[in-house]
Design a protein around this motif. Structure first.
Motif, PDB file in Angstrom:
ATOM      1  N   LEU A 153       0.800  -1.223   0.000  1.00  0.00           N
ATOM      2  CA  LEU A 153       0.000   0.000   0.000  1.00  0.00           C
ATOM      3  C   LEU A 153       0.832   1.271   0.000  1.00  0.00           C
ATOM      4  N   GLY A 154       2.087   1.187   0.409  1.00  0.00           N
ATOM      5  CA  GLY A 154       2.914   2.381   0.472  1.00  0.00           C
ATOM      6  C   GLY A 154       2.576   3.308   1.620  1.00  0.00           C
ATOM      7  N   ILE A 155       1.863   2.780   2.642  1.00  0.00           N
ATOM      8  CA  ILE A 155       1.548   3.609   3.801  1.00  0.00           C
ATOM      9  C   ILE A 155       2.540   3.322   4.918  1.00  0.00           C
ATOM     10  N   ARG A 156       2.606   4.235   5.869  1.00  0.00           N
ATOM     11  CA  ARG A 156       3.517   4.046   6.993  1.00  0.00           C
ATOM     12  C   ARG A 156       2.998   2.941   7.908  1.00  0.00           C
ATOM     13  N   VAL A 157       3.922   2.118   8.425  1.00  0.00           N
ATOM     14  CA  VAL A 157       3.575   0.994   9.281  1.00  0.00           C
ATOM     15  C   VAL A 157       4.527   0.958  10.466  1.00  0.00           C
ATOM     16  N   VAL A 158       3.991   0.648  11.636  1.00  0.00           N
ATOM     17  CA  VAL A 158       4.808   0.401  12.820  1.00  0.00           C
ATOM     18  C   VAL A 158       4.414  -0.960  13.377  1.00  0.00           C
ATOM     19  N   ASP A 159       5.415  -1.774  13.759  1.00  0.00           N
ATOM     20  CA  ASP A 159       5.181  -3.123  14.261  1.00  0.00           C
ATOM     21  C   ASP A 159       5.224  -3.146  15.781  1.00  0.00           C
ATOM     22  N   VAL A 160       4.174  -3.720  16.376  1.00  0.00           N
ATOM     23  CA  VAL A 160       4.058  -3.803  17.835  1.00  0.00           C
ATOM     24  C   VAL A 160       3.488  -5.176  18.190  1.00  0.00           C
ATOM     25  N   GLY A 161       3.303  -5.445  19.477  1.00  0.00           N
ATOM     26  CA  GLY A 161       2.663  -6.690  19.881  1.00  0.00           C
ATOM     27  C   GLY A 161       2.870  -7.005  21.348  1.00  0.00           C
ATOM     28  N   VAL A 162       2.108  -7.961  21.827  1.00  0.00           N
ATOM     29  CA  VAL A 162       2.191  -8.399  23.214  1.00  0.00           C
ATOM     30  C   VAL A 162       3.379  -9.350  23.374  1.00  0.00           C
ATOM     31  N   PRO A 163       4.215  -9.180  24.416  1.00  0.00           N
ATOM     32  CA  PRO A 163       5.301 -10.136  24.642  1.00  0.00           C
ATOM     33  C   PRO A 163       4.766 -11.459  25.197  1.00  0.00           C
ATOM     34  N   LEU A 164       5.265 -12.557  24.650  1.00  0.00           N
ATOM     35  CA  LEU A 164       4.872 -13.896  25.073  1.00  0.00           C
ATOM     36  C   LEU A 164       6.088 -14.721  25.442  1.00  0.00           C
ATOM     37  N   LEU A 165       5.871 -15.745  26.242  1.00  0.00           N
ATOM     38  CA  LEU A 165       6.755 -16.892  26.321  1.00  0.00           C
ATOM     39  C   LEU A 165       6.045 -18.067  25.648  1.00  0.00           C
ATOM     40  N   SER A 166       6.837 -19.013  25.158  1.00  0.00           N
ATOM     41  CA  SER A 166       6.299 -20.227  24.517  1.00  0.00           C
ATOM     42  C   SER A 166       5.525 -19.917  23.253  1.00  0.00           C
ATOM     43  N   MET A 167       5.963 -18.906  22.480  1.00  0.00           N
ATOM     44  CA  MET A 167       5.280 -18.594  21.235  1.00  0.00           C
ATOM     45  C   MET A 167       5.268 -19.812  20.310  1.00  0.00           C
ATOM     46  N   HIS A 168       4.138 -20.042  19.678  1.00  0.00           N
ATOM     47  CA  HIS A 168       3.868 -21.167  18.779  1.00  0.00           C
ATOM     48  C   HIS A 168       3.714 -22.491  19.523  1.00  0.00           C
ATOM     49  N   SER A 169       3.644 -22.427  20.851  1.00  0.00           N
ATOM     50  CA  SER A 169       3.240 -23.592  21.618  1.00  0.00           C
ATOM     51  C   SER A 169       1.732 -23.759  21.497  1.00  0.00           C
ATOM     52  N   ALA A 170       1.256 -24.962  21.803  1.00  0.00           N
ATOM     53  CA  ALA A 170      -0.190 -25.161  21.871  1.00  0.00           C
ATOM     54  C   ALA A 170      -0.810 -24.288  22.955  1.00  0.00           C
ATOM     55  N   ARG A 171       0.010 -23.848  23.908  1.00  0.00           N
ATOM     56  CA  ARG A 171      -0.483 -23.025  25.023  1.00  0.00           C
ATOM     57  C   ARG A 171       0.589 -21.998  25.347  1.00  0.00           C
ATOM     58  N   GLU A 172       0.304 -20.725  25.045  1.00  0.00           N
ATOM     59  CA  GLU A 172       1.280 -19.655  25.191  1.00  0.00           C
ATOM     60  C   GLU A 172       1.053 -18.900  26.503  1.00  0.00           C
ATOM     61  N   LEU A 173       2.034 -18.063  26.863  1.00  0.00           N
ATOM     62  CA  LEU A 173       2.017 -17.375  28.160  1.00  0.00           C
ATOM     63  C   LEU A 173       2.160 -15.873  27.960  1.00  0.00           C
ATOM     64  N   ALA A 174       1.270 -15.106  28.591  1.00  0.00           N
ATOM     65  CA  ALA A 174       1.297 -13.647  28.525  1.00  0.00           C
ATOM     66  C   ALA A 174       1.073 -13.070  29.915  1.00  0.00           C
ATOM     67  N   HIS A 175       1.143 -11.753  30.017  1.00  0.00           N
ATOM     68  CA  HIS A 175       0.856 -11.021  31.248  1.00  0.00           C
ATOM     69  C   HIS A 175      -0.405 -10.195  31.017  1.00  0.00           C
ATOM     70  N   VAL A 176      -1.312 -10.189  31.974  1.00  0.00           N
ATOM     71  CA  VAL A 176      -2.606  -9.533  31.767  1.00  0.00           C
ATOM     72  C   VAL A 176      -2.448  -8.037  31.513  1.00  0.00           C
ATOM     73  N   ASP A 177      -1.479  -7.391  32.153  1.00  0.00           N
ATOM     74  CA  ASP A 177      -1.306  -5.956  31.957  1.00  0.00           C
ATOM     75  C   ASP A 177      -0.919  -5.618  30.521  1.00  0.00           C
ATOM     76  N   ASP A 178      -0.106  -6.468  29.908  1.00  0.00           N
ATOM     77  CA  ASP A 178       0.304  -6.216  28.527  1.00  0.00           C
ATOM     78  C   ASP A 178      -0.868  -6.377  27.569  1.00  0.00           C
ATOM     79  N   LEU A 179      -1.714  -7.374  27.825  1.00  0.00           N
ATOM     80  CA  LEU A 179      -2.886  -7.589  26.975  1.00  0.00           C
ATOM     81  C   LEU A 179      -3.809  -6.379  27.013  1.00  0.00           C
ATOM     82  N   VAL A 180      -4.076  -5.882  28.212  1.00  0.00           N
ATOM     83  CA  VAL A 180      -4.938  -4.702  28.354  1.00  0.00           C
ATOM     84  C   VAL A 180      -4.255  -3.467  27.789  1.00  0.00           C
ATOM     85  N   GLY A 181      -2.963  -3.326  28.058  1.00  0.00           N
ATOM     86  CA  GLY A 181      -2.220  -2.160  27.593  1.00  0.00           C
ATOM     87  C   GLY A 181      -2.208  -2.027  26.081  1.00  0.00           C
TER      88      GLY A 181
END
Length: 428
Positions: free
Chosen positions: A388-416
């Motif tokens: 598209l040629g538009i400006r993009v910034v990459d962000v996201g919630v930090p996880l442990l065990s990414m791509h596991s059947a069961r991943e781990l996050a912190h509730v504050d990051d999800l809400v934030g």
């Protein structure tokens, strides 16, 4: 920056996010659940094969397992820019093969193909379900899910004493789930799925059926602020974008949630970020506003996309895999993802936008950059910037065990993340 305090709003957010995850075992279910919530909020579904209304409104389009929704204020014109939250609905796992019912050594097993890049060992000894869509001979689609149905059993330690010294799984031989005993003539997976959808198995002409872990999401830890669930990569971003869009105020831009499918496979599909879906929809929105080709490019020049996809928290047991200076910890805010080789699309201008959004939302953020010896993955961010040629910034919630059947996050990051996206939609 300090951690956000846990509040009743956090508890409500996590409880509803849990319900969203449980309703979304496949990309097709995720798109349907987003649509259900949009319907309840007064959004209108549009068909790509039909003419679209002009003027202000709140609409969405589903294309296979992807969904794009937008809120168009009354003051919109031909050069009105877009504010886009980009995410994806699919997650790694396994997909049902043709001729899926296998009978071996007295066991009923399912023939599956690896989908994306799952942590294979995390799928062992878990109660899995099948979920996705069936398509009948007349082209109608039916969503279906089994609930707990199958399991990939691990070999007992007594039969291979060296497993704890290095487990190696053959993707063809060792990942076939069991779902009963008997031979292939005694059961038929497609017939079973069809019966759950209320149709005849002989009428099923095609299917896109994937596996999902069935264990419910859970909060735990000393302060009850850790959160474990499947498919947080990347339904954490889809849900954050959805909640922010539903609360988005009228602004001097058009707010968009773009939740693509097939990111885990490289996004090269008609419903993936490398495909034409987003540009098709933005072009049609602009056409409804009377935009010429030149005015469309003017709108794109002032537009932004926040590409939200899960990232990595520093792992306490493998800290050497992370950069020595940049070691984000769960609970300290969503990530600003940076890569010199444009595997993430963040640049200095995007970093400044994300800082403003987080400051406006009063939430912390932290930077992520890879260890030079551990190449990072990529996201829809560079693809969207390129298409598209538009400006993009990459962000996201930090996880442990990414791509596991069961991943781990912190509730504050999800809400934030949701709060920061809300500030982005508000126009910071």
């Amino acid at each position: 920056m300090e951690h956000m305090d846990a509040t009743p709003d956090t508890s409500a957010y996590i409880a509803d996010f849990s319900r969203f995850l449980e309703a979304s075992p496949s990309s097709y279910h995720a798109a349907a659940e987003v649509a259900r919530r949009l319907d309840a909020a007064g959004f209108t579904a549009l068909a790509e094969s039909q003419a679209w209304p002009t003027g202000s409104g709140k609409h969405y389009v589903i294309r296979d397992g992807a969904i794009v929704a937008w809120s168009q204020p009354a003051a919109s014109g031909p050069t009105t820019p877009f504010r886009i939250l980009g995410a994806h609905t699919d997650s790694p796992g396994f997909k049902l093969k043709p001729k899926p019912t296998i009978g071996l050594h007295g066991w009923l097993q399912a023939g599956v193909e690896v989908y994306g890049g799952p942590l294979l060992n995390s799928w062992l000894d878990r109660e899995l379900e099948l979920a996705g869509r069936l398509v009948t001979r007349d082209g109608r689609e039916y969503l279906v899910r089994t609930g707990p149905f199958m399991r990939i059993p691990q070999l007992a330690i007594h039969l291979d004493r060296e497993q704890n010294n290095g487990l190696t799984l053959d993707k063809q031989r060792h990942t076939k789930p069991v779902f009963g005993v008997g031979d292939a003539s005694s059961a038929d997976l497609v017939d079973h799925l069809a019966s759950l959808a209320g149709i005849d198995g002989w009428d099923v002409a095609g299917y896109d059926i994937l596996t999902a872990d069935t264990q419910s999401p859970a909060r735990f830890g000393i302060d009850n602020d850790l959160f474990a669930a499947g498919r947080m990569d990347n339904l954490s971003s889809v849900y954050a974008g959805l909640t922010a869009l539903l609360d988005a105020p009228d602004a001097r831009h058009i707010s968009v949630l773009a939740a693509f499918d097939h990111e885990e496979l490289g996004s090269e599909s008609r419903s993936g970020a490398s495909g034409p879906m987003l540009d098709d929809i933005l072009t049609r929105i602009g056409a409804g506003l009377g935009a010429s080709a030149s005015e469309k490019l003017q709108a794109y020049a002032e537009s932004w996309c926040v590409s939200a996809d899960a990232g990595h928290s520093v792992h306490p047991n493998y800290s050497e895999k992370h950069d020595g200076a940049n070691q984000p910890v769960m609970g300290s805010g969503a990530l600003l993802k940076i890569n010199a080789n444009q595997r993430y699309a963040t640049d200095a201008v995007g970093a400044a936008l994300w800082e403003r959004a987080c400051a406006s939302a009063d939430v912390p953020y932290q930077e992520f950059v890879s260890n030079n010896t551990v190449p990072c993955g990529s996201t829809i961010g560079p693809l969207t910037a390129t298409r598209l040629g538009i400006r993009v910034v990459d962000v996201g919630v930090p996880l442990l065990s990414m791509h596991s059947a069961r991943e781990l996050a912190h509730v504050d990051d999800l809400v934030g993340l949701s709060r920061a996206v809300g500030a982005f939609f508000a126009g910071v």
